[in-house]
Design an enzyme around this catalytic site. Structure first.
Site, mmCIF file in Angstrom:
data_model
loop_
_atom_site.group_PDB
_atom_site.id
_atom_site.type_symbol
_atom_site.label_atom_id
_atom_site.label_comp_id
_atom_site.label_asym_id
_atom_site.label_seq_id
_atom_site.Cartn_x
_atom_site.Cartn_y
_atom_site.Cartn_z
ATOM 1 N N ASN A 5 -0.965 -18.309 15.669
ATOM 2 C CA ASN A 5 -1.439 -19.374 14.772
ATOM 3 C C ASN A 5 -1.431 -20.587 15.297
ATOM 4 O OD1 ASN A 5 -3.427 -17.523 12.843
ATOM 5 N ND2 ASN A 5 -0.915 -16.592 12.871
ATOM 6 N N HIS B 287 -9.601 -21.155 11.663
ATOM 7 C CA HIS B 287 -8.393 -20.695 11.267
ATOM 8 C C HIS B 287 -8.726 -20.624 13.153
ATOM 9 C CE1 HIS B 287 -6.113 -16.001 11.519
ATOM 10 N NE2 HIS B 287 -6.402 -16.503 12.544
ATOM 11 N N CYS C 127 -3.798 -11.107 17.169
ATOM 12 C CA CYS C 127 -4.453 -10.073 16.627
ATOM 13 C C CYS C 127 -3.755 -9.147 18.331
ATOM 14 C CB CYS C 127 -5.800 -10.485 16.963
ATOM 15 S SG CYS C 127 -7.018 -8.648 16.557
ATOM 16 N N ARG D 202 1.056 -12.284 7.710
ATOM 17 C CA ARG D 202 0.336 -11.118 7.863
ATOM 18 C C ARG D 202 0.066 -10.684 9.408
ATOM 19 N NH1 ARG D 202 -4.087 -10.415 9.973
ATOM 20 N NH2 ARG D 202 -5.832 -11.948 9.131
ATOM 21 N N ASP D 203 -1.077 -12.250 9.604
ATOM 22 C CA ASP D 203 -1.420 -12.146 10.766
ATOM 23 C C ASP D 203 0.068 -12.669 11.856
ATOM 24 O OD1 ASP D 203 -2.574 -13.195 13.228
ATOM 25 O OD2 ASP D 203 -4.131 -14.156 12.387
ATOM 26 N N HIS E 166 -5.811 -20.899 16.754
ATOM 27 C CA HIS E 166 -5.877 -19.776 17.808
ATOM 28 C C HIS E 166 -4.712 -21.440 17.958
ATOM 29 C CE1 HIS E 166 -4.125 -16.385 15.534
ATOM 30 N NE2 HIS E 166 -5.466 -16.430 15.404
HETATM 31 C C1 LIG Z 1 -10.078 -0.594 11.695
HETATM 32 C C2 LIG Z 1 -9.065 0.756 10.788
HETATM 33 C C3 LIG Z 1 -9.083 1.188 9.908
HETATM 34 C C4 LIG Z 1 -10.082 2.559 11.062
HETATM 35 O O1 LIG Z 1 -11.638 2.277 11.027
HETATM 36 P P1 LIG Z 1 -12.066 4.195 10.274
HETATM 37 O O2 LIG Z 1 -12.980 3.747 11.669
HETATM 38 O O3 LIG Z 1 -12.817 3.471 9.350
HETATM 39 O O4 LIG Z 1 -10.876 5.056 10.962
HETATM 40 P P2 LIG Z 1 -11.549 6.375 10.738
HETATM 41 O O5 LIG Z 1 -12.045 6.864 9.902
HETATM 42 O O6 LIG Z 1 -11.542 6.558 12.191
HETATM 43 O O7 LIG Z 1 -9.938 6.554 10.830
HETATM 44 C C5 LIG Z 1 -8.327 7.139 12.291
HETATM 45 C C6 LIG Z 1 -7.461 7.196 11.129
HETATM 46 O O8 LIG Z 1 -6.429 6.128 10.545
HETATM 47 C C7 LIG Z 1 -6.558 5.952 9.254
HETATM 48 N N1 LIG Z 1 -6.975 4.707 8.175
HETATM 49 C C8 LIG Z 1 -7.976 4.436 8.609
HETATM 50 N N2 LIG Z 1 -8.104 3.326 7.711
HETATM 51 C C9 LIG Z 1 -6.939 3.768 6.719
HETATM 52 C C10 LIG Z 1 -6.370 2.358 6.372
HETATM 53 N N3 LIG Z 1 -7.207 1.682 5.798
HETATM 54 N N4 LIG Z 1 -5.341 2.417 5.742
HETATM 55 C C11 LIG Z 1 -4.454 3.979 6.718
HETATM 56 N N5 LIG Z 1 -4.873 4.314 7.326
HETATM 57 C C12 LIG Z 1 -6.457 3.830 7.217
HETATM 58 C C13 LIG Z 1 -7.373 7.908 8.988
HETATM 59 O O9 LIG Z 1 -6.562 8.061 8.010
HETATM 60 C C14 LIG Z 1 -7.279 8.384 10.295
HETATM 61 O O10 LIG Z 1 -6.089 8.588 10.165
HETATM 62 P P3 LIG Z 1 -5.678 9.565 11.303
HETATM 63 O O11 LIG Z 1 -6.513 10.645 10.582
HETATM 64 O O12 LIG Z 1 -6.089 10.161 12.693
HETATM 65 O O13 LIG Z 1 -3.703 10.329 11.247
HETATM 66 C C15 LIG Z 1 -8.509 0.965 11.756
HETATM 67 O O14 LIG Z 1 -8.468 1.633 13.261
HETATM 68 C C16 LIG Z 1 -7.198 -0.341 11.757
HETATM 69 O O15 LIG Z 1 -6.430 -0.104 10.646
HETATM 70 N N6 LIG Z 1 -7.298 -0.856 12.517
HETATM 71 C C17 LIG Z 1 -6.432 -1.966 12.849
HETATM 72 C C18 LIG Z 1 -6.942 -3.303 12.650
HETATM 73 C C19 LIG Z 1 -5.800 -4.324 12.582
HETATM 74 O O16 LIG Z 1 -5.733 -4.282 11.789
HETATM 75 N N7 LIG Z 1 -6.342 -5.270 12.617
HETATM 76 C C20 LIG Z 1 -5.299 -6.484 13.454
HETATM 77 C C21 LIG Z 1 -6.549 -7.479 12.006
HETATM 78 S S1 LIG Z 1 -7.591 -8.226 12.552
HETATM 79 C C22 LIG Z 1 -6.787 -10.291 13.344
HETATM 80 O O17 LIG Z 1 -5.473 -10.084 12.714
HETATM 81 C C23 LIG Z 1 -7.843 -11.132 12.848
HETATM 82 C C24 LIG Z 1 -7.775 -12.438 11.984
HETATM 83 C C25 LIG Z 1 -8.402 -11.048 10.444
HETATM 84 O O18 LIG Z 1 -6.606 -12.285 11.765
HETATM 85 C C26 LIG Z 1 -8.556 -13.606 12.017
HETATM 86 C C27 LIG Z 1 -9.157 -13.264 13.833
HETATM 87 O O19 LIG Z 1 -8.006 -14.831 13.908
HETATM 88 O O20 LIG Z 1 -10.216 -13.211 13.917
#
Ligand SMILES: CC(C)(COP(=O)([O-])OP(=O)([O-])OC[C@H]1O[C@@H](n2cnc3c(N)ncnc32)[C@H](O)[C@@H]1OP(=O)([O-])[O-])[C@@H](O)C(=O)NCCC(=O)NCCSC(=O)C[C@@](C)(O)CC(=O)[O-]
Length: 383
Positions: A279, A236, A269, A44-45, A238
């Site tokens: 990581n 976690h 990310c 995933r990450d 990096h």
């Molecule tokens: C945050 C959200 C979900 C928006 O969340 P939101 O604000 O609820 O979105 P929205 O309502 O403004 O919707 C925007 C668009 O996204 C779609 N949408 C909304 N939610 C979903 C969903 N679940 N699955 C599929 N589609 C989705 C939604 O349908 C819409 O589509 P459009 O109408 O424009 O075509 C979105 O911005 C997003 O998916 N962002 C990606 C964030 C991400 O994956 N980041 C990387 C992971 S975090 C990480 O790696 C850190 C971690 C965990 O490892 C720990 C660390 O190291 O810190």
């Protein structure tokens, strides 16, 4: 007679200075956990920020290898917007193809209710949510404010708990934000406690961009531990500034026993800005844990095999120092691999080498020797 008493008798014959050194070593080792769980993030990450899209079949094979190598948890995918993270667009297909092993946890990352509903429909039994202390990172990554990240996490956690799922909570940017710099440990502790209160069985302190040091990790843990006990914490790390293993070692000394890592050091990310590296590599963590005599259940050789599998699929280099050294030089003396210079015989695949090496040697050599004798005796374990 316990090992501790035998050791005490033995140390009386040592010069006074050596006795002090040994006492200090014993104190440090006594505070280390005997066993840790590895939370593997390679699928995933590890993949989410890779430009080359990996097909679902390759991801599934990677997940199977990560489970076989012995990780307690294999974070499988994330149910987020495919527009935001194209690499995770196949989350349903990946979930459908994974054959879940008994005893392994397969959490998926979920950031909102829409993601939760998709994950539940795909058969997820375990999820991860996240909270963010930084205003800028919360906006870029989660499209909301820090307070809203907690609210969303709590809403999703409540729905997941009601559905009988396990929930882990990340606090991102716990040791620094790419846009706002250092975070207040008290603010991170607030979020950690909030996630726990929201029903997370485990809270993971994430150094998203790898700016932490053992000093800042210690300061953070001293703030968090009175509020969330060590047996509910994970770290976690990096490795952007080369501090990940040192930070993990610091956390181990505070009793944290769940370590996040990613084979081949993949990951990062996509919303953390340029320059943040992957990581900490699982191979490096396992090599260190093996040397400390801490059980992780993960086979180093199989971790190398899984890391090689995915870096070859991605056409990128392996960021694990231990994996690269193992491929060039084999394991240092005293290990099973040491009897086979280079670890791999000519014409042999990594998979064959790993299978071969995981067979127990006819007469097991004494493991994990410390200059003063077997590590367990220095730690003072009773026998
Ligand atoms: C945050 C959200 C979900 C928006 O969340 P939101 O604000 O609820 O979105 P929205 O309502 O403004 O919707 C925007 C668009 O996204 C779609 N949408 C909304 N939610 C979903 C969903 N679940 N699955 C599929 N589609 C989705 C939604 O349908 C819409 O589509 P459009 O109408 O424009 O075509 C979105 O911005 C997003 O998916 N962002 C990606 C964030 C991400 O994956 N980041 C990387 C992971 S975090 C990480 O790696 C850190 C971690 C965990 O490892 C720990 C660390 O190291 O810190």
């Amino acid at each position: 007679m316990t090992t501790r008493l035998r050791l005490a008798a033995h140390t009386l014959r040592l010069p006074r200075r050596a006795q002090h050194t040994l006492a200090r070593a014993q104190h440090t080792l006594a505070s280390l956990p005997a066993r840790v769980r590895i939370y593997e993030l390679g699928a995933r990450d590890g993949l989410q920020n890779e430009q080359r899209i990996v097909d679902a079949a390759t991801k599934i094979e990677l997940i199977h290898r990560l489970a076989r190598m012995g990780a307690s948890s294999v974070e499988t995918t994330s149910f987020v917007s495919a527009r935001a993270v194209p690499q995770m667009a196949d989350c349903e297909a990946v979930m459908a193809g994974v054959e879940q092993r008994e005893g392994t946890d397969y959490p998926v990352l979920v950031l909102n209710l829409k993601g939760f509903e998709r994950a539940k429909a795909a058969g997820a039994r375990s999820i991860a949510v996240m909270a963010v202390p930084s205003v800028t990172f919360a906006r870029k990554n989660n499209n909301c404010t820090p307070a809203e990240t907690v609210e969303r996490a709590a809403t999703v956690a409540a729905a997941a708990n009601a559905a009988g799922m396990r929930v882990r909570g990340y606090v991102s940017c716990a040791l620094g934000c790419p846009f706002e710099g250092a975070m207040e440990p008290a603010a991170v502790a607030d979020l950690a406690e909030g996630l726990q209160a929201a029903g997370c069985h485990e809270v993971c302190l994430a150094d998203t961009i790898g700016t932490g040091t053992p000093g800042s990790m210690r300061a953070l843990l001293l703030e968090v531990l009175p509020r969330v006990p060590s047996d509910q914490l994970a770290v976690h790390c990096h490795d952007t500034y080369g501090q990940a293993l040192a930070n993990i070692y610091e956390a181990l000394q505070h009793g944290v026993s769940v370590i996040d890592s990613s084979v081949a050091g993949l990951g990062g990310c996509p919303f953390a800005g340029p320059g943040a590296s992957g990581n900490v590599a699982t191979e490096d963590v396992v090599y260190m844990l093996d040397g400390l005599g801490i059980e992780s259940g993960v086979s180093f050789e199989q971790a190398v095999d899984a890391g090689e599998f995915i870096v070859q699929a991605l056409g990128r280099h392996n960021s694990s120092r231990a994996a690269v050294a193992f491929q060039r030089r084999g394991r240092p003396s005293g290990s099973a691999a040491a009897s086979r210079p280079g670890g791999r015989l000519p014409g042999e695949s990594w998979k064959q080498a790993a299978d071969e090496l995981s067979e127990p040697p006819a007469e097991a050599p004494p493991r994990r020797l410390f200059p003063y004798g077997p590590l367990s005796s220095v730690r003072g374990d009773a026998v």
